[in-house]
Design a protein around this motif. Sequence first.
Motif, PDB file in Angstrom:
ATOM      1  N   VAL A 146       0.855  -1.189   0.000  1.00  0.00           N
ATOM      2  CA  VAL A 146       0.000   0.000   0.000  1.00  0.00           C
ATOM      3  C   VAL A 146       0.892   1.240   0.000  1.00  0.00           C
ATOM      4  O   VAL A 146       1.532   1.542   1.002  1.00  0.00           O
ATOM      5  CB  VAL A 146      -0.923   0.028   1.241  1.00  0.00           C
ATOM      6  CG1 VAL A 146      -1.831   1.252   1.208  1.00  0.00           C
ATOM      7  CG2 VAL A 146      -1.733  -1.242   1.351  1.00  0.00           C
ATOM      8  N   PRO A 147       0.963   1.947  -1.128  1.00  0.00           N
ATOM      9  CA  PRO A 147       1.788   3.155  -1.171  1.00  0.00           C
ATOM     10  C   PRO A 147       1.266   4.188  -0.168  1.00  0.00           C
ATOM     11  O   PRO A 147       0.061   4.313   0.012  1.00  0.00           O
ATOM     12  CB  PRO A 147       1.596   3.663  -2.607  1.00  0.00           C
ATOM     13  CG  PRO A 147       1.097   2.482  -3.378  1.00  0.00           C
ATOM     14  CD  PRO A 147       0.326   1.665  -2.416  1.00  0.00           C
ATOM     15  N   VAL A 180       1.035   7.323  -0.341  1.00  0.00           N
ATOM     16  CA  VAL A 180       0.181   8.372  -0.905  1.00  0.00           C
ATOM     17  C   VAL A 180      -1.266   7.903  -1.055  1.00  0.00           C
ATOM     18  O   VAL A 180      -2.167   8.707  -1.219  1.00  0.00           O
ATOM     19  CB  VAL A 180       0.671   8.850  -2.286  1.00  0.00           C
ATOM     20  CG1 VAL A 180       1.910   9.677  -2.144  1.00  0.00           C
ATOM     21  CG2 VAL A 180       0.880   7.692  -3.230  1.00  0.00           C
ATOM     22  N   ARG A 181      -1.480   6.595  -1.044  1.00  0.00           N
ATOM     23  CA  ARG A 181      -2.832   6.077  -1.230  1.00  0.00           C
ATOM     24  C   ARG A 181      -3.591   5.897   0.070  1.00  0.00           C
ATOM     25  O   ARG A 181      -4.752   5.524   0.065  1.00  0.00           O
ATOM     26  CB  ARG A 181      -2.771   4.729  -1.944  1.00  0.00           C
ATOM     27  CG  ARG A 181      -2.351   4.822  -3.391  1.00  0.00           C
ATOM     28  CD  ARG A 181      -3.190   5.818  -4.108  1.00  0.00           C
ATOM     29  NE  ARG A 181      -3.102   5.662  -5.554  1.00  0.00           N
ATOM     30  CZ  ARG A 181      -3.169   6.654  -6.416  1.00  0.00           C
ATOM     31  NH1 ARG A 181      -3.315   7.891  -5.987  1.00  0.00           N
ATOM     32  NH2 ARG A 181      -3.111   6.423  -7.704  1.00  0.00           N
ATOM     33  N   THR A 213      -7.672   2.488   2.415  1.00  0.00           N
ATOM     34  CA  THR A 213      -7.395   3.125   1.133  1.00  0.00           C
ATOM     35  C   THR A 213      -8.716   3.318   0.412  1.00  0.00           C
ATOM     36  O   THR A 213      -9.755   2.881   0.889  1.00  0.00           O
ATOM     37  CB  THR A 213      -6.484   2.254   0.244  1.00  0.00           C
ATOM     38  OG1 THR A 213      -7.235   1.112  -0.170  1.00  0.00           O
ATOM     39  CG2 THR A 213      -5.242   1.821   0.967  1.00  0.00           C
ATOM     40  N   ALA A 214      -8.667   3.955  -0.768  1.00  0.00           N
ATOM     41  CA  ALA A 214      -9.893   4.173  -1.529  1.00  0.00           C
ATOM     42  C   ALA A 214     -10.192   2.984  -2.430  1.00  0.00           C
ATOM     43  O   ALA A 214     -11.154   2.991  -3.179  1.00  0.00           O
ATOM     44  CB  ALA A 214      -9.784   5.453  -2.357  1.00  0.00           C
ATOM     45  N   GLY A 215      -9.362   1.958  -2.366  1.00  0.00           N
ATOM     46  CA  GLY A 215      -9.566   0.797  -3.229  1.00  0.00           C
ATOM     47  C   GLY A 215     -10.795   0.018  -2.829  1.00  0.00           C
ATOM     48  O   GLY A 215     -11.482   0.358  -1.870  1.00  0.00           O
ATOM     49  N   ILE A 223      -0.975  14.873  -3.033  1.00  0.00           N
ATOM     50  CA  ILE A 223      -1.600  14.265  -4.204  1.00  0.00           C
ATOM     51  C   ILE A 223      -2.936  13.687  -3.790  1.00  0.00           C
ATOM     52  O   ILE A 223      -3.068  13.160  -2.683  1.00  0.00           O
ATOM     53  CB  ILE A 223      -0.701  13.149  -4.772  1.00  0.00           C
ATOM     54  CG1 ILE A 223       0.623  13.763  -5.232  1.00  0.00           C
ATOM     55  CG2 ILE A 223      -1.373  12.426  -5.919  1.00  0.00           C
ATOM     56  CD1 ILE A 223       1.698  12.750  -5.470  1.00  0.00           C
ATOM     57  N   ASP A 224      -3.902  13.784  -4.682  1.00  0.00           N
ATOM     58  CA  ASP A 224      -5.192  13.172  -4.404  1.00  0.00           C
ATOM     59  C   ASP A 224      -5.018  11.678  -4.219  1.00  0.00           C
ATOM     60  O   ASP A 224      -4.305  11.039  -4.971  1.00  0.00           O
ATOM     61  CB  ASP A 224      -6.143  13.380  -5.590  1.00  0.00           C
ATOM     62  CG  ASP A 224      -6.933  14.645  -5.392  1.00  0.00           C
ATOM     63  OD1 ASP A 224      -6.705  15.317  -4.369  1.00  0.00           O
ATOM     64  OD2 ASP A 224      -7.758  14.953  -6.261  1.00  0.00           O
ATOM     65  N   ALA A 225      -5.688  11.147  -3.230  1.00  0.00           N
ATOM     66  CA  ALA A 225      -5.543   9.715  -2.985  1.00  0.00           C
ATOM     67  C   ALA A 225      -6.437   8.891  -3.903  1.00  0.00           C
ATOM     68  O   ALA A 225      -6.484   7.681  -3.789  1.00  0.00           O
ATOM     69  CB  ALA A 225      -5.840   9.404  -1.523  1.00  0.00           C
ATOM     70  N   VAL A 226      -7.174   9.542  -4.799  1.00  0.00           N
ATOM     71  CA  VAL A 226      -8.054   8.758  -5.670  1.00  0.00           C
ATOM     72  C   VAL A 226      -7.489   8.663  -7.036  1.00  0.00           C
ATOM     73  O   VAL A 226      -7.071   9.263  -7.759  1.00  0.00           O
ATOM     74  CB  VAL A 226      -9.464   9.349  -5.740  1.00  0.00           C
ATOM     75  CG1 VAL A 226     -10.309   8.565  -6.731  1.00  0.00           C
ATOM     76  CG2 VAL A 226     -10.092   9.290  -4.388  1.00  0.00           C
TER      77      VAL A 226
END
Lengths: 501, 152
Positions: free
Chosen positions: B87-88, B90-91, B115-117, B149-152
């Motif tokens: 999981v990076p 930034v995410r 995360t947004a995943g 950075i946007d996480a999406v």
Amino acid sequence: MKRLHPLSAVSTSLRLGVQIASVPITVVMFLNFITEIEFMYGLYLFPVGFVAGVGYGIVYYRVFRYDLTPDTFDVESGVINRQERDVPYHRIQNVDVHQSLFHRLFEMAVVSVETAGGSQTEIKLNFVRRSEADRLQSSIREHKRDPTSGDRSTTADDTTPSSAQPTALFELTLPKLLVLALTDVRVGSAMLSAIALIGFRSLAERAVLSLAQPLGGPPSLALASLTPDNALILSIVSMVSACLWIWLVNAVLVFIGQFGFVLGRTGEDLLYEFGLLNRSSGSIPQSKIQTLTLTEPVLARLIGWAGLKAETAGYAPGGEGRGGTDYVVPIAPRAQTLRIATGIKSFESPAVNRPPTIARRRYAARYSIIVGLLTLASYLVKTVVGGFELWYAPALLFVLVPIGAHAKWANRGYRIEDDHIIVRDGFWRRTTRIVPYHRLQTIRLQRSVFQRRLGLADLTADTASSTVLFSNDATAFDISLADARTDSERWREQFRASLER
Amino acid sequence: METLHPRIRFVWSILSLVLALVCGVVVVFVDRLVVTVGSWPAVVVAVLIAVAGVSYSILRYRRWGFALSDDAIEFEYGVVTIVESVVPYVRIQHVDTQRTAIDRVSGLARVVVYTAGTRGSDVTIPGVSPDRARTIQQRLRERASTDDIDAV
């Protein structure tokens, strides 16, 4: 701040009135069962509930306000719990306009605004004038594109959006619609097909019985006339006819649902519209597209046709009761679909490399075990019940094992490119997903007990998509462990590089 | 790779022993009330589940690992299916530290990374010491917020 259309007050309050009024009736009806309470009390309460519902509906309409400010879409709502919601334009994923038959009669429409995350629509205007809906859709689009153009479109009487007419990209002509209706079989149609049969149960029974009889089916459904043999034949015949029936009902549903599909582009946004009775339109900003998916149902594949879907992080367009109709191209000859796809995101070809052949052996083993268990179960039925001459019938499925294993293997595949990954899976409905590296959320390498024995692994690229149900993350199935290891490293590096770009 | 707190082995083992006991009692009830099967099946069921549960707990502990690397948090876990996930930073949407009742009794905590995943993208690190959980959360928060950075 603006209000919804006055007609929405009428429709909401009538709907709520009936809904709330029916609550005491149901309660009294239930109490009537267990106590001596008079059923009539429920009817006396009906007007009370109705007035309460209508009152609530009217207040709801009066307090619901929305407005487009220079950088946010604001909504105030709530009768009991007040809510003020400001959604920044750059967070908006897509804007959908939906018209049911009723709305179309009065030139009205429901506007849904989706942002990433959340299981619900962020903002729902239920409902406004169609022209207002279109104005909102295009204003939001413009705000997103050019944040400084704010105050211009916030005035209420600005009914002429300055954006040009969308350029047409695709139209689902009648022949294409027919191909779609016949090839695009959806699981959801099975339920509706069953419901459609409710009134004709005896007719359906008789039809299936008369079809099965020449093949050795039972003369009637009475338990006495059933033997294991003719019951088996009957169930096979009824399964085949059920499939045909579902196919037929599905064709009608798809025809009505996707009728008149058109796709266009305005600047950065894709716009689409579809539906014969209910009309829906949606806009997808190209910059918000997470993945592209090429869909090829088995029948479409036979004639070399394919569809295209675009997934955003918003609540799936058409997610609410429209059955995931987030097509960009419902169906077209493959070359045409690919042309449109490469226009949205440049990629060379959707070709992939199949998994190692050892994976095919794995599928063959898996199917053999299933068929073996079925045969065993059937043999047990024979020994317990007796008179089951056709008990070996499930064993005939062994013929299908190599075919099935090959089909599964041949349709799977994966390829790595400079800025995206391509994964393919599925025989009945083959999907080829194109996942850009900069859309990766997490990378997952997975090995089950069976895979470890064969040195295989699944490598998954998780993206921020919204389809939770039936979600298929982009997974490269059954690639060799060594490849999976090096590729996951490579995905990670490419992802890092894509952030710096 | 960093391992979990060793005490989690005992927590998991005790939980599986409880499960074994419950299953044994169920079999006893079946014996008394439904069909007479004798008393030894209850013992066999309980012992089998206990042995399987305890060895699963130990294997699970041995397999579990996580690492905070330069750009991502890495996980490895699973007994039947081994999962290695990345999981990076930034995410990461947000990070929770949680303590269930059992965690509190055993003096452990867990870290949940969101995360947004979609499916299976929220990862829980079970069984770390509360201090360690807090430092992990702290570090992830710093890493996650450094990038605009946007996480999406």
